[in-house]
Enzyme design. Structure first.
Site, PDB file in Angstrom:
ATOM      1  N   GLN A 155      -5.779  15.145  15.455  1.00 29.44           N
ATOM      2  CA  GLN A 155      -5.887  15.754  13.908  1.00 29.44           C
ATOM      3  C   GLN A 155      -7.868  14.861  13.697  1.00 29.44           C
ATOM      4  OE1 GLN A 155      -2.704  12.624  11.837  1.00 29.44           O
ATOM      5  NE2 GLN A 155      -4.713  12.203  10.692  1.00 29.44           N
ATOM      6  N   ARG A 159      -9.360   3.039   6.744  1.00 26.46           N
ATOM      7  CA  ARG A 159     -10.792   2.637   6.825  1.00 26.46           C
ATOM      8  C   ARG A 159     -11.778   1.345   6.390  1.00 26.46           C
ATOM      9  NH1 ARG A 159     -12.446   7.872   8.610  1.00 26.46           N
ATOM     10  NH2 ARG A 159      -9.912   8.698   9.034  1.00 26.46           N
ATOM     11  N   VAL A 209      -2.422   3.411  -4.628  1.00 23.20           N
ATOM     12  CA  VAL A 209      -2.883   1.569  -4.189  1.00 23.20           C
ATOM     13  C   VAL A 209      -3.408   1.720  -4.147  1.00 23.20           C
ATOM     14  CG1 VAL A 209      -2.006  -0.441  -3.997  1.00 23.20           C
ATOM     15  CG2 VAL A 209      -0.565   1.434  -3.485  1.00 23.20           C
ATOM     16  N   HIS A 221       0.754   1.677   1.859  1.00 23.86           N
ATOM     17  CA  HIS A 221       1.640   1.562   3.359  1.00 23.86           C
ATOM     18  C   HIS A 221       2.986   0.689   2.789  1.00 23.86           C
ATOM     19  CE1 HIS A 221      -1.306   2.968   6.034  1.00 23.86           C
ATOM     20  NE2 HIS A 221      -1.101   4.097   5.858  1.00 23.86           N
ATOM     21  N   GLY A 271       1.635   9.515   0.821  1.00 23.08           N
ATOM     22  CA  GLY A 271       0.592   8.848  -0.531  1.00 23.08           C
ATOM     23  C   GLY A 271      -0.253   9.689  -1.065  1.00 23.08           C
ATOM     24  N   GLU A 272      -0.587   9.993  -2.039  1.00 20.56           N
ATOM     25  CA  GLU A 272      -1.408  11.038  -3.066  1.00 20.56           C
ATOM     26  C   GLU A 272      -2.689  10.347  -2.894  1.00 20.56           C
ATOM     27  OE1 GLU A 272      -0.097  10.485  -7.362  1.00 20.56           O
ATOM     28  OE2 GLU A 272       1.269  11.916  -6.513  1.00 20.56           O
TER      29      GLU A 272
END
Ligand code: PAF
Length: 296
Positions: free
Chosen positions: A76, A202, A191, A52, A162-163
């Site tokens: 979600q 997580r 990252v 992040h 983020g990817e």
């Protein structure tokens, strides 16, 4: 608490503010927007880590004002247990955000974001019917609900994702097109820890032993990239499935090799110029996702 903002090339220190309501946030931002300040948004669910931080740093670099939302979005989570167990660490999050120069932390309550149930149903077909969409029904609808609310509340010039959540990023890009949002979506690379483990909120739920076991996910993905050089898509799929299957403590949910734009499975490497392997694995009770690019 402090953030930075650039005034005619000079970094000026300003207070980082923590706000909890949309009206307070908008009051702060409207004054800045009136001065033509560019606003960047980094949506998060908190439990922030270096992944992040890299998004926020980029947002700080590329905008005058960096807003970071911290909100564990209930709509979600298709697994209510996952929602309950999701780490909530606002104080530590604010410390990290202050250190990387965020201007505003927006940490609303559930009532603030959902004053009434959100009944909107989105369709991002065919992007949302595969992989996470198949295994977590409703998940991307919830993501679209909250991200569109955040875009409406903040009206940012740019938003950063983020990817690691590769499918989410593709879906958000599609949502922006569908709903005609006038903003730029910036995708940022995964990252990883030095040993290769993809950073995830997580990971905090993994025991020391599980963390060692989880390392086999990225190791396998990297090995598969070498393997893929002289093997077919089908053989590479089988390679990853068999490598993960050998590790006690890992349970593969899916591994797919897809076109990075359409997210549809490919049969041959020549089917696309952008091939990505997307994996989801349970390590004990913790569901981890990762991905690797074979071609781009
Ligand atoms: O990627 C996440 O952390 C969440 O899905 C997001 C984009 C903040 C929406 O709740």
């Amino acid at each position: 608490m402090h953030g930075f903002f650039v005034e005619q090339g000079i970094n000026i220190r300003i207070e980082m503010k923590l706000v909890h309501t949309i009206s307070d946030l908008q009051a702060e931002l409207s004054a800045l927007k009136a001065q033509n300040k560019k606003v960047g948004l980094v949506p998060t669910m908190g439990a922030l880590h270096a992944g992040h931080a890299s998004l926020v740093k980029r947002c700080v670099e590329e905008n005058d004002v960096a807003v970071v939302s911290v909100f564990v979005n209930p709509t979600q989570f298709n697994d209510k247990n996952d929602l309950i167990k999701y780490p909530r660490t606002l104080d530590a999050d604010c410390e990290l955000l202050e250190s990387v120069g965020a201007s505003f932390v927006f940490a609303p309550s559930v009532e603030e974001m959902y004053p009434e149930p959100d009944t909107r149903v989105f369709s991002f077909s065919p992007l949302d019917t595969v992989m996470e969409g198949k295994f977590r029904p409703g998940h991307f609808n919830g993501v679209a609900q909250i991200v569109s609310k955040l875009f409406d509340a903040v009206r940012p010039d740019r938003a950063y994702f983020g990817e690691k959540d590769f499918q989410q990023l593709a879906i958000i890009r599609k949502m922006v097109k569908q709903l005609h949002y006038n903003l730029e979506i910036v995708g940022c690379p995964i990252v990883r820890e030095e040993d290769g483990l993809a950073l995830s909120s997580r990971n905090a739920r993994l025991s020391t032993v599980e963390r060692e076991i989880a390392l086999n996910i990225s190791k396998t993905l990297y090995k598969s990239r070498t393997f893929a050089v002289d093997h077919s898509v089908e053989e590479t799929l089988q390679f990853v499935e068999s490598e993960i299957g050998k590790v006690q403590g890992l349970q593969l949910e899916y591994f797919e090799i897809v076109d990075g734009n359409t997210l549809q499975s490919i049969a041959n490497w020549d089917d696309t110029t952008y091939a990505v392997g997307c994996i989801t694995v349970f390590c004990g009770e913790v569901r981890l996702i990762d991905n690797i690019k074979y071609k781009e």
